[in-house]
Scaffold this active site. Structure first.
Site, PDB file in Angstrom:
ATOM      1  CD  GLU A 167      -2.700  -0.425  13.491  1.00  0.00           C
ATOM      2  OE1 GLU A 167      -2.908   0.337  12.544  1.00  0.00           O
ATOM      3  OE2 GLU A 167      -1.562  -0.757  13.864  1.00  0.00           O
ATOM      4  CG  ASP A 168      -3.555  -1.409   9.380  1.00  0.00           C
ATOM      5  OD1 ASP A 168      -3.115  -1.717  10.513  1.00  0.00           O
ATOM      6  OD2 ASP A 168      -2.794  -1.176   8.418  1.00  0.00           O
TER       7      ASP A 168
ATOM      8  CG  ASP B 158       0.419  -9.887  12.728  1.00  0.00           C
ATOM      9  OD1 ASP B 158      -0.199 -10.960  12.704  1.00  0.00           O
ATOM     10  OD2 ASP B 158       1.564  -9.760  12.247  1.00  0.00           O
TER      11      ASP B 158
ATOM     12  CG  PHE C 240       1.135 -10.570   4.682  1.00  0.00           C
ATOM     13  CD1 PHE C 240       1.611 -10.110   5.904  1.00  0.00           C
ATOM     14  CD2 PHE C 240       1.124  -9.691   3.601  1.00  0.00           C
ATOM     15  CE1 PHE C 240       2.079  -8.814   6.048  1.00  0.00           C
ATOM     16  CE2 PHE C 240       1.598  -8.391   3.734  1.00  0.00           C
ATOM     17  CZ  PHE C 240       2.074  -7.961   4.960  1.00  0.00           C
TER      18      PHE C 240
ATOM     19  NE  ARG D 287       0.597   2.140   2.481  1.00  0.00           N
ATOM     20  CZ  ARG D 287       0.889   1.741   3.709  1.00  0.00           C
ATOM     21  NH1 ARG D 287      -0.049   1.254   4.480  1.00  0.00           N
ATOM     22  NH2 ARG D 287       2.121   1.816   4.175  1.00  0.00           N
TER      23      ARG D 287
HETATM   24  P1  IMP Z   1       1.865  -6.072  15.155  1.00  0.00           P
HETATM   25  O1  IMP Z   1       2.793  -5.213  15.929  1.00  0.00           O
HETATM   26  O2  IMP Z   1       2.494  -7.412  14.840  1.00  0.00           O
HETATM   27  O3  IMP Z   1       0.487  -6.247  15.753  1.00  0.00           O
HETATM   28  O4  IMP Z   1       1.751  -5.436  13.730  1.00  0.00           O
HETATM   29  C1  IMP Z   1       0.953  -4.410  13.416  1.00  0.00           C
HETATM   30  C2  IMP Z   1       1.312  -3.861  12.062  1.00  0.00           C
HETATM   31  O5  IMP Z   1       1.900  -4.859  11.183  1.00  0.00           O
HETATM   32  C3  IMP Z   1       0.057  -3.426  11.365  1.00  0.00           C
HETATM   33  O6  IMP Z   1      -0.265  -2.086  11.685  1.00  0.00           O
HETATM   34  C4  IMP Z   1       0.388  -3.597   9.918  1.00  0.00           C
HETATM   35  O7  IMP Z   1       1.013  -2.454   9.437  1.00  0.00           O
HETATM   36  C5  IMP Z   1       1.369  -4.746   9.893  1.00  0.00           C
HETATM   37  N1  IMP Z   1       0.703  -6.020   9.523  1.00  0.00           N
HETATM   38  C6  IMP Z   1       0.458  -7.078  10.310  1.00  0.00           C
HETATM   39  N2  IMP Z   1      -0.171  -8.071   9.641  1.00  0.00           N
HETATM   40  C7  IMP Z   1      -0.340  -7.592   8.390  1.00  0.00           C
HETATM   41  C8  IMP Z   1      -0.947  -8.135   7.193  1.00  0.00           C
HETATM   42  O8  IMP Z   1      -1.481  -9.250   7.127  1.00  0.00           O
HETATM   43  N3  IMP Z   1      -0.900  -7.332   6.094  1.00  0.00           N
HETATM   44  C9  IMP Z   1      -0.341  -6.089   6.075  1.00  0.00           C
HETATM   45  N4  IMP Z   1       0.225  -5.552   7.169  1.00  0.00           N
HETATM   46  C10 IMP Z   1       0.225  -6.292   8.308  1.00  0.00           C
END
Ligand code: IMP
Length: 185
Positions: A103-104, A107, A156, A169
Site C-alpha cells: 500500500e502507499d 492513514d 496531506f 501522482r
Molecule cells: P485510510 O483508510 O484512511 O487508511 O486511507 C487510505 C487511503 O487514503 C490511501 O490508500 C490513500 O489513497 C488515501 N490517503 C490517505 N492519506 C493520504 C495522503 O496524505 N495523500 C494522499 N492520499 C492519502
C-alpha cells in the site's frame, strides 16, 4: 538529491525519490529474509501502491506471485470515511498462501482493515502489510504495518503515486500539498 522544482501548490518536499529508492531496497531485504524459502503472494492496492511496488518488486527473491486489487473509500477529499467498496478483486486464489499487501499509505487504517478482513476470510496462511508511508497520528483502528517505509506527520501528501483528486501522482518525490489547494473546495 532530487532537483525537481514545484509550484506554489506544493508546500515542501518531504521525502525525495532517492530516499524512497534506498528505503525500498532495505525493505526488500527485510522481506527476503523473513520469507526465505516461503512462496509469497504480493497483493498490490491500486492505484497508489503500484508506484512503490515498482521499486520493490524486482528486488524480491524466490517464488513470488503478484496480483492487484482496487478499493475505493468514500469521504471528504482528504480523509476516508471507512465506507470501503471493492472495485476490482484479485484473480489469484489466496487460500494457504503467504500474502503481503503493498500500500502507499496507512492513514486512518480503515481501508486496510477492510481488506485484511476480506482476505482473512479466504483462509491465507498469513497476511502482512507493507506500506511506504504511515501517518500514525490519524489512526482510527488498531492496525500497524509490518514493513513501513517512513512515518510521517499529519499532513496531506502527494507524489510518487499519491494523489489529490487524481492529480500530482506523477511527481517523483513525496510532497506536502499546500492546504490552500483543498481548503478552497
Ligand atoms: P485510510 O483508510 O484512511 O487508511 O486511507 C487510505 C487511503 O487514503 C490511501 O490508500 C490513500 O489513497 C488515501 N490517503 C490517505 N492519506 C493520504 C495522503 O496524505 N495523500 C494522499 N492520499 C492519502
Amino acid at each position: 538529491m532530487s532537483n525537481a522544482t514545484y509550484g506554489k501548490e506544493i508546500s515542501k518536499v518531504l521525502i525525495t525519490k532517492e530516499q524512497i529508492e534506498k528505503r525500498a531496497a532495505e525493505l526488500a531485504e527485510e522481506i527476503n529474509r523473513d520469507y526465505e524459502g516461503k512462496p509469497l503472494l504480493i497483493v498490490c492496492i491500486l492505484r497508489g501502491g503500484a508506484i512503490f511496488l515498482s521499486d520493490l518488486f524486482t528486488k524480491l527473491r524466490g517464488d513470488v506471485e503478484l496480483d492487484f486489487i482496487s478499493l475505493s473509500s468514500y469521504g471528504s477529499a482528504t480523509t476516508s470515511s471507512g465506507e470501503v467498496k471493492l472495485i476490482k478483486d484479485l484473480s489469484t486464489p489466496v487460500e494457504g498462501k503467504n500474502v503481503l499487501i503493498i500500500e502507499d499509505i496507512i492513514d486512518t487504517g480503515l481501508t486496510l482493515s477492510y481488506l485484511i478482513e476480506l482476505l482473512s476470510a479466504r483462509k491465507p496462511a498469513s497476511v502482512k502489510l507493507c506500506s511506504l508511508l504511515d501517518k500514525p497520528e490519524r489512526r482510527k483502528v488498531n492496525l500497524q504495518g509490518d514493513y513501513v517505509g517512513f512515518k510521517i506527520p499529519d499532513e496531506f501528501v502527494v507524489g510518487y503515486g499519491l494523489d489529490y483528486n487524481e492529480k500530482y501522482r506523477n511527481l517523483p518525490d513525496i510532497c506536502v500539498l499546500n492546504p490552500e489547494v483543498y481548503a478552497a473546495k
